[in-house]
Design a protein around this motif. Structure first.
Motif, PDB file in Angstrom:
ATOM      1  N   LEU A  96     -26.126  28.049  -8.601  1.00  0.00           N
ATOM      2  CA  LEU A  96     -25.290  26.872  -8.810  1.00  0.00           C
ATOM      3  C   LEU A  96     -25.578  26.225 -10.164  1.00  0.00           C
ATOM      4  O   LEU A  96     -24.655  25.788 -10.868  1.00  0.00           O
ATOM      5  N   THR A  97     -26.836  26.161 -10.556  1.00  0.00           N
ATOM      6  CA  THR A  97     -27.194  25.553 -11.834  1.00  0.00           C
ATOM      7  C   THR A  97     -26.521  26.293 -12.987  1.00  0.00           C
ATOM      8  O   THR A  97     -25.996  25.676 -13.923  1.00  0.00           O
ATOM      9  N   ASP A  98     -26.532  27.613 -12.921  1.00  0.00           N
ATOM     10  CA  ASP A  98     -25.887  28.435 -13.955  1.00  0.00           C
ATOM     11  C   ASP A  98     -24.386  28.184 -13.962  1.00  0.00           C
ATOM     12  O   ASP A  98     -23.761  28.016 -15.022  1.00  0.00           O
ATOM     13  N   LEU A  99     -23.774  28.135 -12.789  1.00  0.00           N
ATOM     14  CA  LEU A  99     -22.341  27.893 -12.696  1.00  0.00           C
ATOM     15  C   LEU A  99     -21.985  26.534 -13.309  1.00  0.00           C
ATOM     16  O   LEU A  99     -21.039  26.415 -14.101  1.00  0.00           O
ATOM     17  N   GLN A 100     -22.733  25.507 -12.951  1.00  0.00           N
ATOM     18  CA  GLN A 100     -22.456  24.180 -13.499  1.00  0.00           C
ATOM     19  C   GLN A 100     -22.667  24.151 -15.016  1.00  0.00           C
ATOM     20  O   GLN A 100     -21.895  23.512 -15.749  1.00  0.00           O
ATOM     21  N   HIS A 101     -23.676  24.867 -15.487  1.00  0.00           N
ATOM     22  CA  HIS A 101     -23.937  24.930 -16.924  1.00  0.00           C
ATOM     23  C   HIS A 101     -22.755  25.560 -17.659  1.00  0.00           C
ATOM     24  O   HIS A 101     -22.345  25.066 -18.731  1.00  0.00           O
ATOM     25  N   ARG A 102     -22.187  26.617 -17.100  1.00  0.00           N
ATOM     26  CA  ARG A 102     -21.048  27.272 -17.755  1.00  0.00           C
ATOM     27  C   ARG A 102     -19.850  26.325 -17.829  1.00  0.00           C
ATOM     28  O   ARG A 102     -19.113  26.318 -18.818  1.00  0.00           O
ATOM     29  N   LEU A 103     -19.651  25.546 -16.779  1.00  0.00           N
ATOM     30  CA  LEU A 103     -18.536  24.599 -16.787  1.00  0.00           C
ATOM     31  C   LEU A 103     -18.765  23.496 -17.825  1.00  0.00           C
ATOM     32  O   LEU A 103     -17.841  23.099 -18.540  1.00  0.00           O
ATOM     33  N   ARG A 104     -20.007  22.991 -17.926  1.00  0.00           N
ATOM     34  CA  ARG A 104     -20.304  21.968 -18.928  1.00  0.00           C
ATOM     35  C   ARG A 104     -20.091  22.513 -20.345  1.00  0.00           C
ATOM     36  O   ARG A 104     -19.539  21.820 -21.211  1.00  0.00           O
ATOM     37  N   GLU A 105     -20.531  23.743 -20.554  1.00  0.00           N
ATOM     38  CA  GLU A 105     -20.354  24.354 -21.870  1.00  0.00           C
ATOM     39  C   GLU A 105     -18.871  24.499 -22.202  1.00  0.00           C
ATOM     40  O   GLU A 105     -18.445  24.235 -23.337  1.00  0.00           O
ATOM     41  N   ALA A 106     -18.087  24.944 -21.213  1.00  0.00           N
ATOM     42  CA  ALA A 106     -16.656  25.106 -21.445  1.00  0.00           C
ATOM     43  C   ALA A 106     -16.005  23.767 -21.761  1.00  0.00           C
ATOM     44  O   ALA A 106     -15.154  23.667 -22.657  1.00  0.00           O
ATOM     45  N   ALA A 107     -16.402  22.725 -21.040  1.00  0.00           N
ATOM     46  CA  ALA A 107     -15.837  21.397 -21.275  1.00  0.00           C
ATOM     47  C   ALA A 107     -16.207  20.880 -22.655  1.00  0.00           C
ATOM     48  O   ALA A 107     -15.407  20.223 -23.334  1.00  0.00           O
ATOM     49  N   ALA A 108     -17.430  21.170 -23.102  1.00  0.00           N
ATOM     50  CA  ALA A 108     -17.877  20.709 -24.417  1.00  0.00           C
ATOM     51  C   ALA A 108     -17.194  21.466 -25.547  1.00  0.00           C
ATOM     52  O   ALA A 108     -17.038  20.940 -26.652  1.00  0.00           O
ATOM     53  N   ALA A 109     -16.785  22.705 -25.266  1.00  0.00           N
ATOM     54  CA  ALA A 109     -16.239  23.565 -26.311  1.00  0.00           C
ATOM     55  C   ALA A 109     -14.742  23.406 -26.518  1.00  0.00           C
ATOM     56  O   ALA A 109     -14.196  23.936 -27.486  1.00  0.00           O
ATOM     57  N   THR A 110     -14.067  22.694 -25.616  1.00  0.00           N
ATOM     58  CA  THR A 110     -12.614  22.596 -25.714  1.00  0.00           C
ATOM     59  C   THR A 110     -12.140  21.222 -25.270  1.00  0.00           C
ATOM     60  O   THR A 110     -12.807  20.546 -24.489  1.00  0.00           O
ATOM     61  N   ASP A 111     -10.993  20.837 -25.800  1.00  0.00           N
ATOM     62  CA  ASP A 111     -10.415  19.563 -25.371  1.00  0.00           C
ATOM     63  C   ASP A 111      -9.204  19.781 -24.466  1.00  0.00           C
ATOM     64  O   ASP A 111      -8.374  18.892 -24.305  1.00  0.00           O
ATOM     65  N   THR A 112      -9.105  20.974 -23.857  1.00  0.00           N
ATOM     66  CA  THR A 112      -8.002  21.249 -22.952  1.00  0.00           C
ATOM     67  C   THR A 112      -8.034  20.261 -21.781  1.00  0.00           C
ATOM     68  O   THR A 112      -9.083  19.750 -21.400  1.00  0.00           O
ATOM     69  N   GLN A 113      -6.870  20.035 -21.211  1.00  0.00           N
ATOM     70  CA  GLN A 113      -6.766  19.038 -20.142  1.00  0.00           C
ATOM     71  C   GLN A 113      -7.468  19.455 -18.863  1.00  0.00           C
ATOM     72  O   GLN A 113      -7.864  18.606 -18.064  1.00  0.00           O
ATOM     73  N   ARG A 114      -7.614  20.767 -18.658  1.00  0.00           N
ATOM     74  CA  ARG A 114      -8.202  21.270 -17.415  1.00  0.00           C
ATOM     75  C   ARG A 114      -9.224  22.361 -17.727  1.00  0.00           C
ATOM     76  O   ARG A 114      -9.040  23.115 -18.682  1.00  0.00           O
ATOM     77  N   ILE A 115     -10.219  22.483 -16.887  1.00  0.00           N
ATOM     78  CA  ILE A 115     -11.190  23.573 -16.976  1.00  0.00           C
ATOM     79  C   ILE A 115     -10.870  24.549 -15.850  1.00  0.00           C
ATOM     80  O   ILE A 115     -10.892  24.174 -14.663  1.00  0.00           O
ATOM     81  N   LEU A 116     -10.566  25.778 -16.219  1.00  0.00           N
ATOM     82  CA  LEU A 116     -10.195  26.814 -15.253  1.00  0.00           C
ATOM     83  C   LEU A 116     -11.276  27.881 -15.220  1.00  0.00           C
ATOM     84  O   LEU A 116     -11.721  28.364 -16.273  1.00  0.00           O
TER      85      LEU A 116
END
Length: 568
Positions: A97-117
């Motif tokens: 779970l920690t790895d999964l959450q980390h990937r989502l945080r990284e994706a959110a930090a790397a883009t300003d898209t309205q949604r994280i998929l």
């Protein structure tokens, strides 16, 4: 050397001689050379005979000792979804779970898209913890997050996504689906199962995508398939957006596509039988309209039950936790639809993972046969992860194709699958050889993007029952492993048979369409592990070079000059 691929696909002279190869024909007899004229094989055999058949003036292509086989036919896939998944945050190999959450945080930090998929998350990643919106809120609290489960039968979302879709405690469950709810408060907990994902989440996300997005995603799928030797695919959940994207792709290429596509229209269950039958009528109309070498609507897809990982597959005995799941289509609702589709001459593909679901599917097919009389039907049951021995024999006697996906048996994704069953049913899981021993036709496919789309990894699991994701793991019921030559035939010749294309595809033989791929080395003379490093270095579709690894080091080339990104 291979023909040079320029900014457009290489269109070879009218007659081309291919030599210096080991040719797996899927026709019972090996060869070492062949001749292609236009879009067809005209001679297959020894080099001397091939040279005579080619005659003067033919172009010669030295295949440098490569291994040639018919182009893979991915007999169960989801093209637009595959292209979409390749562009999402990849979660299948998240270690916890920690790895999964980390990937989502990284994706959110790397883009300003309205949604994280995200795509591909596994229940086993959570180590027994339940997926909830709060776990995703911890990673990304300020933007909607939508994560497709690995099996595509559920979607995990955060609080912002629930709000965006307008889902509250009062939102009713759709037929055949469920909105996960907190047992204490009744509020939506962030999980949407089966038709709740298909009828709520999918349309919501589709509304935010443009035709340009979908076109790029479809091209991504085409190019990735060509780069691994797939020349034909059967899309198993065609909806309006998919169909429109296919039509636009045809228009861009003057009536052709990079690979051959057959589609099964997804029929959703409604309360009204008339609404269900109207979808069958739509499929019949589309089948009559779309019937070319490149795009056909050949039938319907019915999702009879869910999946074992989320305990939504219809089983004869309860799950380990004592729960049971009702089918999405019960007999009463299913039989009229199956009978009508059968009467219309459509192919019927029935998703049936649980042993009770395959019972229901076979009952419906038997009733259709009784009502409509004997003929060659070519109906199919998809997945068949658990099935009784009696139903294996019954399927074979009804000439129903067993459409199965070796990559779903990969040991790396089996922990949760086995734990939620927890009993004797685990010992007859994915019993491929039982079907062939009973005389049934077995068609192998990947069901991308629920699993990796690469056919050689699929063949590795098929022939070893080991993991293509983590090869060091122990084999999963090796008694059901297939011989590699048989597995290759099931993924080419028999996959073509499964979609009524066996007269022109799936073999290297005179009169067949010149769809083939060339691998670096002969997998039949190597350790099975080399299937994970072997690669397609040339893919030819309709006699035209569609992919050449020698000239595509920095880009994949789809036919008709479409440049795309590096394969995922």
């Amino acid at each position: 050397m291979f023909p040079t691929t320029q900014t457009e696909s290489t269109i070879l002279p009218a007659r081309t001689l291919y030599t210096n190869a080991t040719v797996f024909t899927a026709n019972g007899s090996p060869a070492e050379a062949f001749v292609v004229e236009g879009s067809e094989f005209v001679h297959v055999g020894g080099e001397a005979g091939a040279r005579r058949a080619a005659g003067d003036g033919a172009m010669e292509v030295d295949l440098a000792g490569g291994f040639v086989l018919p182009g893979f036919v991915d007999a169960h896939t989801h093209l637009l979804m595959m292209g979409q998944a390749l562009q999402k945050v990849q979660l299948r190999d998240a270690v916890d779970l920690t790895d999964l959450q980390h990937r989502l945080r990284e994706a959110a930090a790397a883009t300003d898209t309205q949604r994280i998929l995200g795509a591909g998350w596994l229940y086993s990643t959570l180590a027994g913890e339940q997926p909830t919106r709060k776990l995703l809120d911890e990673a990304v609290p300020d933007r909607p997050v939508y994560l497709d489960a690995n099996d595509l039968h559920s979607v995990w979302v955060n609080s912002a996504a629930l709000a965006e879709m307008g889902i509250t405690r009062d939102t009713p469950d759709p037929i055949g689906g469920r909105i996960g709810r907190d047992p204490e408060t009744g509020e939506a907990d962030g999980m949407l199962y089966e038709t709740a994902a298909q009828q709520i989440v999918w349309p919501a996300l589709a509304a935010h995508a443009t035709d340009e997005d979908r076109d790029a995603q479809l091209e991504e799928a085409f190019a990735n398939y060509l780069a691994v030797g797939v020349t034909s695919a059967v899309d198993m959940a065609v909806q309006d957006d998919d169909l429109a994207a296919f039509r636009r792709a045809l228009d861009r290429r003057n009536g052709t596509l990079p690979i051959r596509v057959k589609g099964h229209l997804l029929v959703a269950r409604h309360e009204s039988e008339a609404d269900n039958l109207a979808q069958v009528a739509k499929a019949a109309w589309l089948a009559a309209e779309l019937h070319s070498d490149w795009l056909q609507i050949c039938g319907i897809k019915l999702v009879v039950d869910g999946v074992i990982d989320s305990c939504t597959a219809a089983m004869k005995e309860p799950y380990a936790d004592g729960s049971s799941a009702e089918p999405i289509w019960d007999r009463e609702s299913l039989i009229p639809v199956v009978a009508a589709a059968d009467a219309a001459g459509l192919q019927i593909a029935l998703h049936a993972i649980g042993d009770e679901a395959s019972d229901i599917a076979l009952d419906a097919l038997e009733e259709a046969y009784h009502r409509n009389g004997p003929r060659d039907r070519r109906h199919r049951i998809e997945h068949l992860e658990t099935v009784t021995e009696a139903n294996v024999r019954r399927l074979a006697s009804l000439a129903v194709v067993a459409s199965m996906q070796p990559v779903h048996a990969d040991p790396a994704i089996q922990d949760n699958w086995r734990s939620v069953l927890g009993d004797h049913r685990c010992e007859r899981a994915f019993p491929w050889t039982e079907f062939t021993d009973a005389g049934a036709t077995l068609a192998l496919s990947t069901d991308a993007p629920t699993a990796p789309h690469q056919p050689l990894a699929n063949m590795y699991v098929a022939t070893t029952r080991r993991s293509a994701l983590e090869p060091a793991l122990e084999a999963n019921l090796p008694k059901y492993a297939l011989d590699l030559a048989d597995a290759l035939s099931h993924a080419t010749r028999d996959a073509a048979y499964s979609c009524r294309a066996e007269d022109r595809q799936g073999r290297i033989a005179p009169g067949y369409l010149a769809d083939f791929t060339v691998l670096d080395s002969n997998p039949l003379q190597a350790d099975a592990a080399q299937l994970l490093t072997n690669r397609a270095r040339l893919t030819v579709v309709d006699g035209t070079t569609a992919y050449d690894a020698g000239t595509s080091a920095d880009s994949r080339l789809a036919p008709r000059g479409q440049r795309l990104n590096q394969p995922a």
